[in-house]
Motif scaffolding. Structure first.
Motif, PDB file in Angstrom:
ATOM      1  N   GLY A   1       0.845  -1.234  -0.095  1.00 52.48           N
ATOM      2  CA  GLY A   1       0.205  -0.050   0.151  1.00 52.48           C
ATOM      3  C   GLY A   1       0.399   1.390  -0.138  1.00 52.48           C
ATOM      4  N   LEU A   2       2.471   1.229   0.939  1.00 51.19           N
ATOM      5  CA  LEU A   2       3.087   2.742   0.867  1.00 51.19           C
ATOM      6  C   LEU A   2       3.397   2.262  -0.349  1.00 51.19           C
ATOM      7  N   ALA A   3       3.668   1.919  -0.997  1.00 50.06           N
ATOM      8  CA  ALA A   3       4.887   1.734  -2.085  1.00 50.06           C
ATOM      9  C   ALA A   3       3.602   1.803  -3.685  1.00 50.06           C
TER      10      ALA A   3
ATOM     11  N   GLN B   1       1.401  15.467  -3.412  1.00 52.33           N
ATOM     12  CA  GLN B   1       1.458  15.668  -1.896  1.00 52.33           C
ATOM     13  C   GLN B   1       1.359  14.752  -0.914  1.00 52.33           C
ATOM     14  N   ILE B   2       0.121  14.093  -1.372  1.00 51.10           N
ATOM     15  CA  ILE B   2       0.034  12.641  -0.386  1.00 51.10           C
ATOM     16  C   ILE B   2       0.939  11.635   0.048  1.00 51.10           C
ATOM     17  N   ALA B   3       1.785  11.419  -1.447  1.00 51.66           N
ATOM     18  CA  ALA B   3       2.591  10.692  -1.826  1.00 51.66           C
ATOM     19  C   ALA B   3       4.190  11.243  -0.790  1.00 51.66           C
ATOM     20  N   HIS B   4       4.326  12.222  -0.805  1.00 49.49           N
ATOM     21  CA  HIS B   4       5.289  12.278   0.343  1.00 49.49           C
ATOM     22  C   HIS B   4       4.707  12.532   1.907  1.00 49.49           C
TER      23      HIS B   4
ATOM     24  N   THR C   1       4.685   9.957   2.379  1.00 49.70           N
ATOM     25  CA  THR C   1       5.475   8.396   2.983  1.00 49.70           C
ATOM     26  C   THR C   1       6.844   8.340   2.301  1.00 49.70           C
ATOM     27  N   PRO C   2       7.652   7.939   3.202  1.00 45.14           N
ATOM     28  CA  PRO C   2       9.446   7.859   2.954  1.00 45.14           C
ATOM     29  C   PRO C   2       9.594   7.593   1.424  1.00 45.14           C
ATOM     30  N   HIS C   3       8.989   6.418   0.785  1.00 46.12           N
ATOM     31  CA  HIS C   3       8.935   6.059  -0.595  1.00 46.12           C
ATOM     32  C   HIS C   3       9.373   7.232  -1.591  1.00 46.12           C
ATOM     33  N   ALA C   4       8.117   7.852  -1.632  1.00 45.15           N
ATOM     34  CA  ALA C   4       8.615   9.353  -2.594  1.00 45.15           C
ATOM     35  C   ALA C   4       9.910  10.035  -2.299  1.00 45.15           C
ATOM     36  N   TRP C   5       9.806  10.381  -0.438  1.00 42.05           N
ATOM     37  CA  TRP C   5      11.428  11.609  -0.509  1.00 42.05           C
ATOM     38  C   TRP C   5      12.622  10.087  -0.993  1.00 42.05           C
ATOM     39  N   ALA C   6      12.439   8.802  -1.228  1.00 44.19           N
ATOM     40  CA  ALA C   6      13.898   8.827  -1.829  1.00 44.19           C
ATOM     41  C   ALA C   6      13.879   7.834  -3.479  1.00 44.19           C
ATOM     42  N   LEU C   7      12.580   8.061  -3.800  1.00 47.26           N
ATOM     43  CA  LEU C   7      12.403   8.124  -5.970  1.00 47.26           C
ATOM     44  C   LEU C   7      13.278   9.865  -5.496  1.00 47.26           C
ATOM     45  N   ASP C   8      12.408  10.539  -5.024  1.00 50.38           N
ATOM     46  CA  ASP C   8      13.566  11.757  -5.902  1.00 50.38           C
ATOM     47  C   ASP C   8      14.418  11.929  -5.130  1.00 50.38           C
ATOM     48  N   GLY C   9      14.618  11.199  -4.436  1.00 51.32           N
ATOM     49  CA  GLY C   9      16.329  11.234  -4.096  1.00 51.32           C
ATOM     50  C   GLY C   9      17.513  10.480  -5.045  1.00 51.32           C
ATOM     51  N   PHE C  10      17.060   9.079  -5.189  1.00 47.21           N
ATOM     52  CA  PHE C  10      17.519   8.816  -6.925  1.00 47.21           C
ATOM     53  C   PHE C  10      17.228   9.267  -7.964  1.00 47.21           C
TER      54      PHE C  10
ATOM     55  N   VAL D   1      20.486  15.973   0.536  1.00 45.66           N
ATOM     56  CA  VAL D   1      20.701  16.274   2.037  1.00 45.66           C
ATOM     57  C   VAL D   1      19.129  16.157   2.186  1.00 45.66           C
ATOM     58  N   PRO D   2      18.161  17.340   1.644  1.00 45.91           N
ATOM     59  CA  PRO D   2      17.524  17.233   1.692  1.00 45.91           C
ATOM     60  C   PRO D   2      16.275  16.220   1.784  1.00 45.91           C
ATOM     61  N   GLN D   3      16.171  15.191   0.744  1.00 48.86           N
ATOM     62  CA  GLN D   3      15.526  14.029   1.063  1.00 48.86           C
ATOM     63  C   GLN D   3      16.594  12.720   2.072  1.00 48.86           C
ATOM     64  N   LEU D   4      17.751  13.207   2.423  1.00 47.04           N
ATOM     65  CA  LEU D   4      18.385  12.371   3.405  1.00 47.04           C
ATOM     66  C   LEU D   4      17.838  12.606   4.671  1.00 47.04           C
ATOM     67  N   GLY D   5      17.940  14.358   5.191  1.00 45.12           N
ATOM     68  CA  GLY D   5      16.963  14.335   6.076  1.00 45.12           C
ATOM     69  C   GLY D   5      15.663  14.134   6.231  1.00 45.12           C
ATOM     70  N   VAL D   6      14.657  14.121   5.611  1.00 41.28           N
ATOM     71  CA  VAL D   6      13.195  13.794   5.888  1.00 41.28           C
ATOM     72  C   VAL D   6      13.596  11.590   5.847  1.00 41.28           C
ATOM     73  N   LEU D   7      13.466  11.460   5.235  1.00 42.05           N
ATOM     74  CA  LEU D   7      14.463   9.932   5.654  1.00 42.05           C
ATOM     75  C   LEU D   7      14.509   9.630   6.985  1.00 42.05           C
ATOM     76  N   ALA D   8      15.887  10.511   7.973  1.00 45.35           N
ATOM     77  CA  ALA D   8      16.305  10.314   8.430  1.00 45.35           C
ATOM     78  C   ALA D   8      14.837  10.784   9.790  1.00 45.35           C
ATOM     79  N   LEU D   9      14.558  11.735   9.713  1.00 54.03           N
ATOM     80  CA  LEU D   9      13.016  11.756  10.804  1.00 54.03           C
ATOM     81  C   LEU D   9      12.323  10.900  10.562  1.00 54.03           C
ATOM     82  N   PHE D  10      12.159  10.464   9.289  1.00 53.18           N
ATOM     83  CA  PHE D  10      11.042   9.204   9.462  1.00 53.18           C
ATOM     84  C   PHE D  10      11.486   7.827  10.384  1.00 53.18           C
ATOM     85  N   ALA D  11      12.966   7.131  10.322  1.00 52.50           N
ATOM     86  CA  ALA D  11      13.974   6.438  10.707  1.00 52.50           C
ATOM     87  C   ALA D  11      13.580   6.662  12.211  1.00 52.50           C
ATOM     88  N   ALA D  12      14.279   7.750  12.755  1.00 55.62           N
ATOM     89  CA  ALA D  12      14.460   8.626  14.345  1.00 55.62           C
ATOM     90  C   ALA D  12      13.049   7.868  14.941  1.00 55.62           C
ATOM     91  N   ALA D  13      11.909   8.259  14.169  1.00 53.59           N
ATOM     92  CA  ALA D  13      10.547   8.059  14.606  1.00 53.59           C
ATOM     93  C   ALA D  13       9.807   6.740  14.579  1.00 53.59           C
TER      94      ALA D  13
END
Length: 377
Positions: free
Chosen positions: A302-304, A322-325, A327-336, A350-362
């Protein structure tokens, strides 16, 4: 901590049922999607006919355009069969009387056979451009019709018409020429399977609780912090293993590019931390292994789908993006995408890595809190 993490990886490798979902299935999907949406390298155009000098000029112009790979085909039936099977992106059918029709000022049809896919539509635009340029003199001669056809074509070719000069200037960093369909497929399958494997792998954490392994760990002279860190490292290690299998396998088998190695590695590590945190949380909340697998499949797929790992984000509307973002998938896709299409480096993601780090920390914090309660209950 290292011993606990290592045991989790050993359990992943020794379970032979994991060979298909972890190794074989992702590579097969990359192959299927890569071929279905265009394959690697330049699109392949099959050409039939082209016996006369004018037809040969058209074929030579297509071959020298640099935008396609020209393949000679015997007849129309073979061309259509090759397009249907996917070995050709499209085919251009030059009729046998092409030269005679042009010389007689008779309209000529050049059938273009293709499947309804993005690469074929792009190739069609390139083919139309070349055909329009090569046949310009013949079309002008058909408009004048004063004298013989060869003389008119020769005279038109010597005419110099003053007009507007267009100068193109590139600003900013250089951009890569082409991103293959295998690159796009591998990126989406990487995120899909890293997250999916992490969630379904939470079942091993539940087995650790149900079999009493966690109680025995607490009975040993090991702190609860070390146990939680070991379990978290094990979940992240499983996600990294899945990601490395896809990255290395797709690179060796299909020539997939991942852009800047440091940037790609950082994105994989950040997304693996997200997957590990989600697995910790699911393993602490679910009560049975079957429940964890069911919820993991539902949440992972579902998240994918919402995050653009199944349908490209470029096809999403504004609100859906906006809804896609969320999820962490959309941010990782933007990074790649920045690494591949923008020829970026780790500094550009770096912006995408920062958002993914926040997801991971939470997720890791919430998962550790719930897991501590579940293990000591």
């Amino acid at each position: 901590m290292i011993a606990i993490a290592w045991i989790n990886l050993i359990r992943l490798v020794r379970d032979r049922t994991n060979i298909f979902p972890v190794v074989i299935f992702p590579i097969v999907l990359i192959l299927v999607f890569g071929i279905s949406f265009g394959g690697t390298g330049r699109p392949r155009l099959g050409v039939t006919g082209g016996d006369g000098p004018l037809a040969a000029e058209l074929v030579a112009a297509l071959a020298g355009s640099g935008e396609l790979e020209l393949v000679r085909v015997a007849d129309e039936a073979e061309a259509r069969d090759a397009v249907e099977r996917g070995s050709l992106t499209a085919a251009l059918l030059i009729p046998a009387g092409y030269d005679r029709a042009l010389a007689a000022y008779t309209p000529v049809e050049l059938p273009y056979v293709a499947r309804n896919e993005p690469s074929a539509l792009q190739l069609g635009a390139a083919v139309r451009s070349v055909v329009s340029r090569v046949t310009m003199a013949a079309r002008a001669a058909a408009y004048v019709r004063e004298g013989s056809f060869p003389d008119l074509v020769a005279r038109i070719g010597r005419i110099s018409v003053p007009g507007v000069t267009v100068e193109s200037v590139m600003t900013g960093p250089a951009r890569p020429v082409q991103v293959s369909s295998f690159d796009i497929a591998a990126t989406s399958q990487l995120l899909l399977f890293v997250f999916l494997t992490s969630l379904t792998g939470a079942s091993s954490l539940i087995e650790t609780r149900l079999l009493g392994v966690s109680r025995r760990m607490y009975a040993s002279p090991v702190s609860s912090r070390a146990i939680l860190l070991g379990e978290a490292a094990g979940r992240v290690g499983m996600a990294l293993t899945q990601g490395l299998v896809i990255m290395l396998g797709s690179g060796l088998l299909f020539g997939v590019r991942w852009g800047d190695p440091i940037g790609a590695g950082a994105l994989l590590l950040a997304f693996s931390l997200v997957g590990g945190g989600a697995a910790m949380l699911l393993g602490a909340v679910a009560r049975t292994a079957q429940q964890a697998v069911s919820v993991g499949l539902l949440a992972g797929l579902g998240l994918a789908a919402i995050g653009g790992a199944m349908v490209p984000l470029d096809l999403f509307t504004g609100p859906m993006r906006q809804i896609a973002h969320l999820t962490p998938h959309a941010w990782a896709l933007d990074g790649f995408a920045e690494l591949l299409r923008g020829n970026g480096t780790v500094a550009d993601v770096v912006p995408q890595l920062g958002v993914l780090a926040l997801f991971a920390a939470a997720l890791l914090a919430l998962g550790s809190w719930r897991l501590r309660a579940a293990l000591t209950r």
